[in-house]
Design a protein around this motif. Structure first.
Motif, short mmCIF file in Angstrom:
data_model
loop_
_atom_site.label_atom_id
_atom_site.label_comp_id
_atom_site.label_asym_id
_atom_site.label_seq_id
_atom_site.Cartn_x
_atom_site.Cartn_y
_atom_site.Cartn_z
N UNK A 187 -16.83 5.70 -66.39
CA UNK A 187 -17.49 6.98 -66.12
C UNK A 187 -18.09 7.65 -67.33
N UNK A 188 -18.07 8.98 -67.30
CA UNK A 188 -18.77 9.80 -68.28
C UNK A 188 -18.05 9.79 -69.64
N UNK A 189 -18.81 9.63 -70.70
CA UNK A 189 -18.23 9.69 -72.06
C UNK A 189 -18.05 11.14 -72.47
N UNK A 190 -17.14 11.83 -71.80
CA UNK A 190 -17.00 13.29 -71.95
C UNK A 190 -15.80 13.67 -72.83
N UNK A 191 -15.40 14.93 -72.73
CA UNK A 191 -14.27 15.44 -73.52
C UNK A 191 -12.98 14.63 -73.32
N UNK A 192 -12.69 14.30 -72.06
CA UNK A 192 -11.46 13.55 -71.75
C UNK A 192 -11.55 12.14 -72.36
N UNK A 193 -12.72 11.51 -72.23
CA UNK A 193 -12.93 10.17 -72.79
C UNK A 193 -12.81 10.20 -74.32
N UNK A 194 -13.38 11.22 -74.95
CA UNK A 194 -13.30 11.31 -76.41
C UNK A 194 -11.86 11.38 -76.90
N UNK A 195 -11.05 12.23 -76.25
CA UNK A 195 -9.66 12.38 -76.70
C UNK A 195 -8.85 11.11 -76.43
N UNK B 136 -20.03 3.20 -69.12
CA UNK B 136 -20.77 4.41 -68.74
C UNK B 136 -22.23 4.05 -68.56
N UNK B 137 -22.96 4.82 -67.74
CA UNK B 137 -24.40 4.59 -67.63
C UNK B 137 -25.07 4.86 -68.98
N UNK B 138 -26.20 4.19 -69.21
CA UNK B 138 -26.92 4.39 -70.48
C UNK B 138 -27.21 5.87 -70.68
N UNK B 139 -26.95 6.36 -71.86
CA UNK B 139 -27.21 7.77 -72.18
C UNK B 139 -26.03 8.68 -71.89
N UNK B 140 -24.97 8.14 -71.27
CA UNK B 140 -23.80 8.96 -70.92
C UNK B 140 -22.51 8.41 -71.55
N UNK B 141 -22.70 7.57 -72.56
CA UNK B 141 -21.53 6.98 -73.22
C UNK B 141 -20.98 7.89 -74.31
N UNK B 142 -20.04 7.35 -75.07
CA UNK B 142 -19.43 8.09 -76.19
C UNK B 142 -20.50 8.30 -77.28
N UNK B 143 -20.57 9.50 -77.82
CA UNK B 143 -21.58 9.77 -78.86
C UNK B 143 -21.27 8.99 -80.14
N UNK B 144 -22.34 8.66 -80.83
CA UNK B 144 -22.23 7.80 -82.02
C UNK B 144 -21.21 8.28 -83.06
N UNK B 145 -21.26 9.58 -83.37
CA UNK B 145 -20.38 10.12 -84.41
C UNK B 145 -18.91 9.97 -84.04
N UNK B 146 -18.59 10.21 -82.76
CA UNK B 146 -17.20 10.11 -82.27
C UNK B 146 -16.77 8.64 -82.35
N UNK B 147 -17.67 7.75 -81.92
CA UNK B 147 -17.35 6.32 -81.90
C UNK B 147 -17.10 5.80 -83.32
N UNK B 148 -17.95 6.23 -84.24
CA UNK B 148 -17.81 5.76 -85.63
C UNK B 148 -16.45 6.19 -86.19
#
Ligand code: CP
Ligand code: NVA
Length: 301
Positions: free
Chosen positions: A149-157, A173-185
C-alpha cells in the motif's frame, strides 16, 4: 519524534517492559502527580484512549485538547504553546498534520514530547506492532514483514523499526506512492548496521510471497480526503485479499493499525480471519505506551 531516535537496545527494552506490564495486569502509582497533555489536530480512537488509560493505570492524569480546540499556529504559535504547556504538565503527546509542528514543539518544550502521529511518522504504532510480532512469533529474528500500500507515516515508522532491529522489510506501492528517497536512504544506512533486508517494488506478489507478516494501512490518510477518489483508482490492485494471504507463509499473520476502510486496502472479512492480529495490535498500544511513559515521565527510566 521518530523511531530512528531510538537504538535497537532501547526499542527492545521498551518491548520487554511492555510484555511484562501486560502480564502483570495491575495498576500502579508510578506516575502519581505526573500529567500528560494530549494535543490532537486530527481524530483518534486508539491513540487517545490508550494514552489516557495508560496514564490512569500508572496513577497519572491526562488533559485532552480536541482538534476543534487546538488552534496551534493559528490561535497561538507552536513556540508559545510549548512554553505554556511546559509550565503545567509533565509531558505532551501530540498528533499533528505537519511533522514540523511536532519538532518545533519538542524544540521549545522543556518536557518530553511524544509523536502521536504526524504526516511523516507514527512511532507509537510501530512499537505496538513490533511488540505484537514479538509476542506472536516468539521473537523478531529472521522475520519478514511485507507492507502492501501507501508509503505513508505508518510505513515510514515500520521501515525505520525493521531497519533498526534487523527485521526484513518489503513494500509494494503504486509508482509515485512509495517511500520517499530521503527516508529510504536513512533506513538503508540503519539496515546496513542491523542486517535488515529492504525491498521496494510495485508488485504486491513479490513482497507477500513467503512473508511472515502481511501489513497494510489506509490508501487515504487523515488530511488527504480530497484525494480519495484518485487514490482509490491508483491503489486498485493493492488490496489485501484472502488469496494474497494464502500465498504468504502458512503461519503468517495479518496486521493493520486501524481504522480500516473495508473494501479498499483490505477485503471484507480479512480483519476477522483467524490469522488477523489487528485487535492484539490495538491492545498493545496501551502496554507499549505505558512502558514509554514510564521511561519518559518517571525517574525509573
Ligand atoms: N492506529 C491509530 O493510531 O488509531 P487512531 O487514529 O484511532 O488513534
Ligand atoms: N496513515 C493513517 C494512519 C491512521 C492511524 C493516517 O495518517 O490517517
Amino acid at each position: 519524534m521518530s523511531i530512528a531516535d531510538l537504538s535497537a537496545g532501547e526499542i527492545m527494552s521498551l518491548i520487554e517492559t511492555a510484555v511484562s506490564l501486560k502480564k502483570k495486569n495491575t495498576n500502579s502509582r508510578e506516575l502519581a502527580e505526573r500529567s500528560l497533555a494530549l494535543i490532537f489536530e486530527k481524530p483518534s480512537l486508539r491513540t487517545r484512549i490508550s494514552f489516557d488509560i495508560a496514564m490512569w493505570q500508572l496513577g497519572g492524569h491526562v488533559v485532552y485538547l480536541s482538534p476543534e480546540e487546538v488552534g496551534i499556529g493559528s490561535r497561538e504559535s507552536v513556540r508559545d504553546v510549548a512554553h505554556v504547556l511546559s509550565r503545567y504538565v509533565s509531558g505532551i503527546a501530540a498528533r499533528t498534520f505537519s511533522h514540523r509542528t511536532l519538532t518545533e514543539m519538542a524544540e521549545y518544550a522543556t518536557i518530553p514530547v511524544i509523536n502521536a502521529l504526524s504526516d511523516e511518522e507514527h512511532p507509537c504504532q510501530a512499537l505496538a506492532d513490533l511488540m505484537t510480532i514479538y509476542e506472536v512469533k516468539g521473537g523478531i529474528k529472521g522475520v519478514t514483514l511485507a507492507y502492501v500500500g501507501d508509503g505513508n507515516n505508518v510505513a515510514n515508522s515500520l521501515l525505520f523499526m525493521a531497519a533498526r532491529v534487523g527485521m526484513n522489510f518489503r513494500i509494494a506501492s503504486p509508482a509515485g506512492y512509495g517511500i520517499h528517497e530521503g527516508i529510504l536512504a536513512r533506513a538503508e544506512e540503519m539496515a546496513g548496521a542491523s542486517g535488515s533486508k529492504i525491498i521496494c517494488t510495485s508488485d504486491p506478489q513479490e513482497v507477500t510471497e513467503s512473508a511472515d507478516v502481511i501489513y497494510t494501512d489506509v490508501w487515504t490518510s487523515m488530511g488527504q480526503e480530497a484525494e480519495r477518489d484518485e487514490r482509490r483508482k491508483v491503489f486498485a490492485g493493492f488490496q489485501v485479499t484472502p488469496s494474497m494471504l494464502s500465498k504468504a507463509n502458512p503461519d503468517s499473520i495479518f496486521m493493520h493499525p486501524l481504522p480500516a476502510h473495508h473494501g479498499e486496502e483490505v477485503a471484507d472479512g480479512v480483519l476477522y480471519s483467524p490469522n488477523s492480529e489487528v485487535f492484539r495490535q490495538a491492545e498493545n498500544r496501551l502496554h507499549v505506551q505505558k512502558a514509554l511513559l514510564l521511561v519518559l515521565l518517571s525517574s525509573r527510566g
